[in-house]
Write a protein that holds these residues in place. Structure first.
Motif, PDB file in Angstrom:
ATOM      1  N   TYR A 277      -1.436 -32.132  23.949  1.00  0.00           N
ATOM      2  CA  TYR A 277      -2.790 -32.665  24.053  1.00  0.00           C
ATOM      3  C   TYR A 277      -2.870 -33.920  24.907  1.00  0.00           C
ATOM      4  CZ  TYR A 277      -7.027 -35.160  23.180  1.00  0.00           C
ATOM      5  OH  TYR A 277      -8.187 -35.860  23.377  1.00  0.00           O
ATOM      6  N   LEU A 278      -1.946 -34.856  24.711  1.00  0.00           N
ATOM      7  CA  LEU A 278      -2.072 -36.118  25.441  1.00  0.00           C
ATOM      8  C   LEU A 278      -1.915 -35.905  26.951  1.00  0.00           C
ATOM      9  CD1 LEU A 278      -0.220 -38.513  22.970  1.00  0.00           C
ATOM     10  CD2 LEU A 278      -2.681 -38.321  23.374  1.00  0.00           C
TER      11      LEU A 278
ATOM     12  N   ALA B 147      -5.046 -34.340  28.143  1.00  0.00           N
ATOM     13  CA  ALA B 147      -6.105 -35.352  28.281  1.00  0.00           C
ATOM     14  C   ALA B 147      -5.963 -36.086  29.607  1.00  0.00           C
ATOM     15  CB  ALA B 147      -6.036 -36.332  27.118  1.00  0.00           C
TER      16      ALA B 147
ATOM     17  N   ARG C 277      -8.670 -36.341  32.825  1.00  0.00           N
ATOM     18  CA  ARG C 277      -9.104 -37.499  33.621  1.00  0.00           C
ATOM     19  C   ARG C 277      -9.021 -37.204  35.110  1.00  0.00           C
ATOM     20  NH1 ARG C 277      -6.577 -40.622  29.547  1.00  0.00           N
ATOM     21  NH2 ARG C 277      -4.682 -40.885  30.735  1.00  0.00           N
TER      22      ARG C 277
ATOM     23  N   ARG D 177     -12.049 -37.229  37.877  1.00  0.00           N
ATOM     24  CA  ARG D 177     -12.001 -37.933  39.164  1.00  0.00           C
ATOM     25  C   ARG D 177     -12.266 -36.980  40.323  1.00  0.00           C
ATOM     26  NH1 ARG D 177      -6.444 -40.273  37.732  1.00  0.00           N
ATOM     27  NH2 ARG D 177      -7.078 -41.641  36.054  1.00  0.00           N
TER      28      ARG D 177
ATOM     29  N   LEU E 281     -14.829 -34.667  21.701  1.00  0.00           N
ATOM     30  CA  LEU E 281     -13.457 -34.596  22.204  1.00  0.00           C
ATOM     31  C   LEU E 281     -13.095 -33.187  22.656  1.00  0.00           C
ATOM     32  CD1 LEU E 281     -11.410 -36.907  19.818  1.00  0.00           C
ATOM     33  CD2 LEU E 281     -11.961 -37.272  22.221  1.00  0.00           C
TER      34      LEU E 281
ATOM     35  N   VAL F  47      -3.190 -43.925  26.979  1.00  0.00           N
ATOM     36  CA  VAL F  47      -4.337 -43.211  26.419  1.00  0.00           C
ATOM     37  C   VAL F  47      -5.639 -43.654  27.086  1.00  0.00           C
ATOM     38  CG1 VAL F  47      -5.723 -42.888  24.338  1.00  0.00           C
ATOM     39  CG2 VAL F  47      -3.236 -42.735  24.211  1.00  0.00           C
TER      40      VAL F  47
ATOM     41  N   ASP G 150      -5.861 -45.058  29.978  1.00  0.00           N
ATOM     42  CA  ASP G 150      -5.745 -44.992  31.429  1.00  0.00           C
ATOM     43  C   ASP G 150      -6.038 -46.368  32.051  1.00  0.00           C
ATOM     44  OD1 ASP G 150      -5.124 -43.688  33.752  1.00  0.00           O
ATOM     45  OD2 ASP G 150      -7.178 -43.041  34.141  1.00  0.00           O
TER      46      ASP G 150
ATOM     47  N   LEU H   8     -14.136 -42.405  19.862  1.00  0.00           N
ATOM     48  CA  LEU H   8     -13.383 -41.221  20.267  1.00  0.00           C
ATOM     49  C   LEU H   8     -11.990 -41.603  20.742  1.00  0.00           C
ATOM     50  CD1 LEU H   8     -16.160 -39.274  22.142  1.00  0.00           C
ATOM     51  CD2 LEU H   8     -15.122 -38.729  19.940  1.00  0.00           C
TER      52      LEU H   8
ATOM     53  N   GLN I  13      -7.752 -40.712  19.599  1.00  0.00           N
ATOM     54  CA  GLN I  13      -6.629 -40.418  20.502  1.00  0.00           C
ATOM     55  C   GLN I  13      -5.547 -41.483  20.388  1.00  0.00           C
ATOM     56  OE1 GLN I  13      -9.555 -40.115  23.770  1.00  0.00           O
ATOM     57  NE2 GLN I  13      -8.518 -38.230  24.315  1.00  0.00           N
TER      58      GLN I  13
ATOM     59  N   ARG J  91       2.553 -40.564  17.073  1.00  0.00           N
ATOM     60  CA  ARG J  91       3.619 -39.813  17.729  1.00  0.00           C
ATOM     61  C   ARG J  91       4.682 -40.760  18.297  1.00  0.00           C
ATOM     62  NH1 ARG J  91       2.602 -35.789  22.655  1.00  0.00           N
ATOM     63  NH2 ARG J  91       0.959 -35.023  21.295  1.00  0.00           N
TER      64      ARG J  91
END
Lengths: 623, 86
Positions: free
Chosen positions: A30-31, A34, A38, A42, A71, B22, B24, B45, B49, B56
């Motif tokens: 997931y990360l 994500a 992004r 862009r 989300l 996370v 950015d 939100l 995350q 983790r």
């Protein structure tokens, strides 16, 4: 990810978008997904049009969630694009599914979606059977819930003409009635199962069930749903399982629009069976019962067979002599798949991308309809690079995981099976026999450059002798003389002054291939005779033979030779190298079959796409 | 709990990296008294995350109450140090 960054920095937005789609198709974390979202934002901000995978207007998709979809929205948007769809995605306010679907003036109705993705959770189930309900009362409750959702779907469909993708309900993570609940009509998990069955049975043609229940079971309900984030922010799914959640929805939408894959192209060696047929021989292959690895490969064949039975076309693309590749299908009783199961069968030494292009042409399907399965990461990279439309499975190392990895992609999602699906494989196989084969040239040099190959060339040394002996005695295909030598015999190429033994180790950006090529020869007057030259099939077509030829020439010169004589002794398995010496510029020796010669003055060194590291054992030190 | 500047410093460094990834925001800096209001993008939100990424990174599990009621970065730091150290 690095390639993506580079493309964006260079302003190559179209290729960047293609790369993004490729990454998003196989990313499960997931990360990291994500992060891709992004990049998607862009790229879309800089050039909305480059997100257009096909022609026509973007598909208008509405997302209606019982829980918070904040989300979910961006990952779903990316998953839809990865499924091959340019979309205009509208997210309705959450918790108002009923109003959005019933009210002719709702924001959703005004958006006029072509597809509505409706994602309720168990918290949207309005009626549960009362404690102590009879079977009849429980059945009535099932009907009430199913009626409610199908009425909502019907209302929106009648108003705007859209298809509706409807998530079903995953099991609850608690079971107060325990196993007895399976027999008790008002048990809530039993009730949800009945609702799911009835939804599927009663759904009209415009309602497509997304089977969240099975998906959550596969991942584990306790992982799928994280209570903490439900209480905290009404998240319908744990972040850990966000990617399979959105991907599943996206693939049902994709299937509606014909974006699902039609054909799976599989490798043979170490994919369909364990081992390398050209080296290990048919009898040495691992397929069937009685051995864990052999059973794993058999299970993978069975999974492919199941895909074939439901209408997915099967094809083979293998780097092999064709006769070697075909033999196991004819002689091994434990093979689940037979030659007749494949619509196309290509076994040769051309780059796999060229063969896949040919398979697509022969079957008359698009490259974006093809899924490629190969255990070798270098082959996967070559295909990804040359033909990015082909979907490449990131195959795990363990063959037992192959069926799971292919299944988890969801690339063969379908909204309905037709009679034609059942016989499609046969139709394509027949068509295949009518088609003539042509070759296609693609940018193979660029692929080799991108591998970042780095080699170490050394003379025979103590630490390498064991591997040299092993490779010498098992290599069949790229083996000019197929001479089997004992370690003692091979040692002479290390110790005798008139002899030379060379080995090559090769690494690339996917890892170290280890010691993969051996050559050895002796001085006969002023002629250097190559007694032995062999290479592992893992690195065919990478330029190692050119590197080795250069080093043989240098070594021969150091020994004071004026020319090199090469031998080719044909066997059943080494047809691959029958033309090696002429391809290196050698001339046939008159009157001597299988003997080739070149004067060192005429030898022109090759420029393989391989960087050479400093030799570990001082190959140059005796100069 | 004993004050251990080394492990706190290392944990803060790791925590900062998680927040940077996370959100950015490669230049983001955190202090003990940093709150969500001080950081661009740290909304409700992003908070989810962040909590998942922190769990983790440190191999820990936060409770529902902790997720909902964190006052500032210092509190989060104390939690991860206490729990990942045990």
């Amino acid at each position: 990810m690095e390639i993506l960054k580079t493309l964006v920095e260079r302003g190559d937005l179209g290729p960047a978008r293609a790369r993004l789609r490729t990454l998003a198709r196989s990313e499960t974390d997931y990360l990291r997904f994500a992060t891709l979202c992004r990049w998607h934002d862009r790229l879309t901000a800089r050039d909305p049009a480059s997100g257009e995978p096909g022609a026509g207007d973007p598909l208008r998709v509405a997302l209606l969630g019982g829980a918070s979809m904040d989300l979910v929205e961006k990952p779903l948007r990316l998953a839809l694009e990865a499924a091959g769809l340019a979309t205009d995605l509208f997210r309705a306010d959450y918790g108002v599914i009923a109003r959005e679907m019933l009210d002719p003036d709702s924001a959703t109705a005004r958006f006029r979606p072509e597809v509505a993705v409706v994602a309720p959770t168990v918290f949207d189930v309005s009626t549960w059977p009362a404690v102590g309900s009879s079977p009849e009362e429980a059945a009535e409750a099932v009907e009430r819930v199913v009626d409610e959702w199908l009425r909502l779907a019907g209302s929106l469909h009648d108003r705007v003409g859209c298809d509706v993708v409807l998530n079903n309900f995953h099991p609850l993570p608690t079971r107060p009635l325990g196993s007895a609940g399976t027999r008790i009509p008002w048990d809530r998990n039993r009730f949800l199962r009945e609702v799911n069955h009835a939804l599927a049975a009663r759904a009209p043609a415009y309602v497509h069930i997304n089977d969240v229940a099975t998906l959550a079971s596969l991942h584990g309900v306790l992982r799928w749903f994280d209570h903490r984030f439900w209480y905290h922010a009404k998240q319908p799914v744990s972040l850990e399982c966000m990617v399979p959640y959105v991907r599943s929805m996206a693939q049902v939408v994709g299937a509606l629009r014909g974006k699902s894959a039609k054909c799976v192209v599989v490798d043979l060696d170490n994919t369909l069976w364990g081992g390398v047929v050209g080296d290990d021989g048919v009898e040495g292959l691992r397929i069937g019962e009685g051995d864990a690895v052999a059973e794993s490969h058999k299970a993978f064949q069975s999974y492919l067979k199941e895909l074939g039975d439901r209408g997915v076309i099967l094809a083979v693309c293998s780097k092999n002599e064709e006769a070697n590749a075909l033999e196991p299908f004819d002689v091994l009783p434990d093979m689940v798949l037979r030659r007749a199961d494949f619509a196309a069968f290509r076994a040769n030494w051309s780059p796999k991308s060229e063969n896949i292009v040919e398979i697509a042409r022969q079957l008359n399907i698009g490259l974006d309809s093809i899924v490629f399965v190969d255990d070798n990461p270098a082959e996967r990279a070559e295909v990804r690079r040359a033909i990015p439309d082909v979907r490449v499975v990131e195959l795990p190392d363990d063959p037992a995981d192959y069926p799971l990895a292919l299944d988890a992609t969801g690339w063969f999602e379908t909204v309905a099976l037709s009679d034609e699906d059942r016989v499609r494989g046969r139709l394509y196989r027949e068509n295949a026999q009518r088609e003539a084969l042509k070759s296609e040239t693609l940018d193979y040099e660029g692929y080799l450059e991108s591998l970042d190959q780095i080699a170490t060339v050394g003379v025979f040394d103590e630490t390498s002798m064991e591997r040299i002996t092993q490779l010498t005695n098992k290599t069949n295909q790229f083996n000019l003389t197929t001479r089997r030598l004992t370690r003692t015999e091979l040692e002479r190429y290390r110790t005798d002054p008139g002899k030379l033994g060379l080995h090559v180790r090769l690494a690339d950006r996917f890892g170290d291939n280890g010691l993969i090529s051996v050559a050895a020869g002796h001085l006969d007057g002023d002629t250097f005779v190559v007694d032995l030259w062999l290479m592992s099939c893992r690195v065919f077509g990478r330029g190692v033979e050119h590197l080795m030829a250069n080093r043989i020439a240098e070594g021969a010169a150091r020994l004071g030779a004026a020319r090199i004589r090469g031998l080719y002794r044909p066997t059943a398995k080494n047809g691959l190298v029958a033309e090696l010496y002429p391809s290196l510029g050698f001339a046939a020796v008159e009157g001597a079959v299988g003997e080739w010669v070149i004067d060192l003055d005429d030898y022109r060194p090759f420029q393989p796409a391989i960087r050479v590291a400093e030799p570990a054992n001082g190959v140059e030190s005796d100069e | 709990m004993e004050w251990n500047p080394m492990s706190d410093g290392a944990a803060m460094e790791k925590l900062t990296q998680v927040f940077r990834d996370v959100l950015d925001e490669p230049d983001l800096r955190l202090a003990r008294d940093t709150t969500a209001a001080d950081v661009d993008g740290w909304d409700s939100l992003a908070h989810i995350q962040l909590m998942v990424a922190v769990e983790r990174a440190f191999g820990i599990k936060l409770t529902t109450g902790e997720i909902a009621n964190l006052a500032d970065v210092g509190e989060l730091l104390d939690l991860v140090v206490a729990r990942s150290g045990s």
